[in-house]
Design an enzyme around this catalytic site. Structure first.
Site, short mmCIF file in Angstrom:
data_model
loop_
_atom_site.label_atom_id
_atom_site.label_comp_id
_atom_site.label_asym_id
_atom_site.label_seq_id
_atom_site.Cartn_x
_atom_site.Cartn_y
_atom_site.Cartn_z
N ARG A 127 0.82 -1.22 0.00
CA ARG A 127 0.00 0.00 0.00
C ARG A 127 0.85 1.27 0.00
NH1 ARG A 127 -5.01 0.48 3.90
NH2 ARG A 127 -3.53 0.05 5.58
N ARG A 160 2.63 4.07 4.77
CA ARG A 160 2.26 4.30 6.16
C ARG A 160 3.20 3.58 7.10
NH1 ARG A 160 -4.08 3.17 6.66
NH2 ARG A 160 -3.34 2.23 8.59
N ARG A 171 -2.37 -5.51 14.18
CA ARG A 171 -3.61 -4.86 13.74
C ARG A 171 -4.70 -5.89 13.44
NH1 ARG A 171 -1.25 -1.56 9.04
NH2 ARG A 171 -3.39 -0.96 8.55
#
Ligand code: ADP
Ligand code: ZN
Length: 216
Positions: A127, A160, A171
């Site tokens: 990502r 990120r 997570r």
């Protein structure tokens, strides 16, 4: 229209933003994005949450509920909103119900994006995000036209901090422990709609759109 969009990390919540906001003309509010902004600006809230977030832990319900409560006081939500990444725990879901009840409002839909865990992990590792417009790319699945540049603003894409393999495990754990129980809660209220989040973002969007149109 008031919508919650939920799902595990990288299930495509944020990728729905350009489609949904354009289609429905209401803002998409991401608590993750708001928290990242606080960190970037170096506010006192940002300082409180920075470490936990970088380790993949959830921000406390108290701080999260507070930031949402304040955000929902703004003018632009008068015609509705899409909450992205909130609620993420049962206490947050109860808090939101209460908050809406006070305003004599209720949720219309909770869209639950689903995808297999191995796909989520690949998406997280690849990502990249545009720091200017927030559009989301992926170096494996959703490449920008020019390497590492946003198709819309030309800004250099960023990775990120919490998108690393170690943090993903944390997570996903937080998701299974704290967030998954909300699915049942909204199912019982009969507002939950499961959406296939493993598709390309636009195809998931079409599923959402047809669910909204069907119940009109
Ligand atoms: P993702 O869904 O891919 O994990 P988000 O941007 O939604 O990305 O969230 C990033 C991080 O922000 C989370 O790991 C968590 O630390 C924090 N966060 C976001 N929303 C919430 C929430 N509703 N409650 C607690 N923490 C949150
Ligand atoms: Zn951009």
């Amino acid at each position: 229209m008031r919508i919650v969009i939920m799902g595990p990390p990288a299930s495509g919540k944020g990728s729905q933003k350009p489609f949904l906001t354009e289609e429905l003309n209401i803002p998409q509010i991401s608590t993750g994005e708001m928290f990242r902004n606080e960190i970037k600006k170096g506010t006192s809230l940002g300082k409180k949450i920075e470490k936990g977030m970088s380790e993949g832990k959830l921000v406390t319900d108290e701080l999260t509920n507070e930031i949402v409560k304040e955000r929902l006081k703004e003018e632009d939500v008068s015609k509705g909103f899409i909450l992205d990444g909130y609620p993420r725990t049962l206490p947050q879901a109860f808090y939101l119900d209460q908050l809406l009840k006070e305003k004599q409002l209720k949720l219309d839909y909770v869209f639950n994006l689903t995808a297999d865990e191995d796909l989520l992990i690949k998406r997280i590792i690849g990502r990249r995000t545009c720091p200017q417009c927030g559009r989301i790319y992926n170096i494996y699945f959703l490449k920008p036209k020019v390497a590492n540049k946003c198709d819309y603003c030309g800004a250099t894409l960023v990775k990120r901090k919490d998108d690393t393999k170690e943090v993903i495990i944390e997570r996903l754990k937080a998701y299974h422990e704290k967030t998954e129980p909300i699915i049942n809660y909204y199912q019982e209220k009969a507002i939950l709609v499961n959406i296939d989040g493993s598709k390309a973002p636009y195809d998931s969007f079409l599923e959402i759109k047809s669910a909204i149109e069907k119940s009109k």
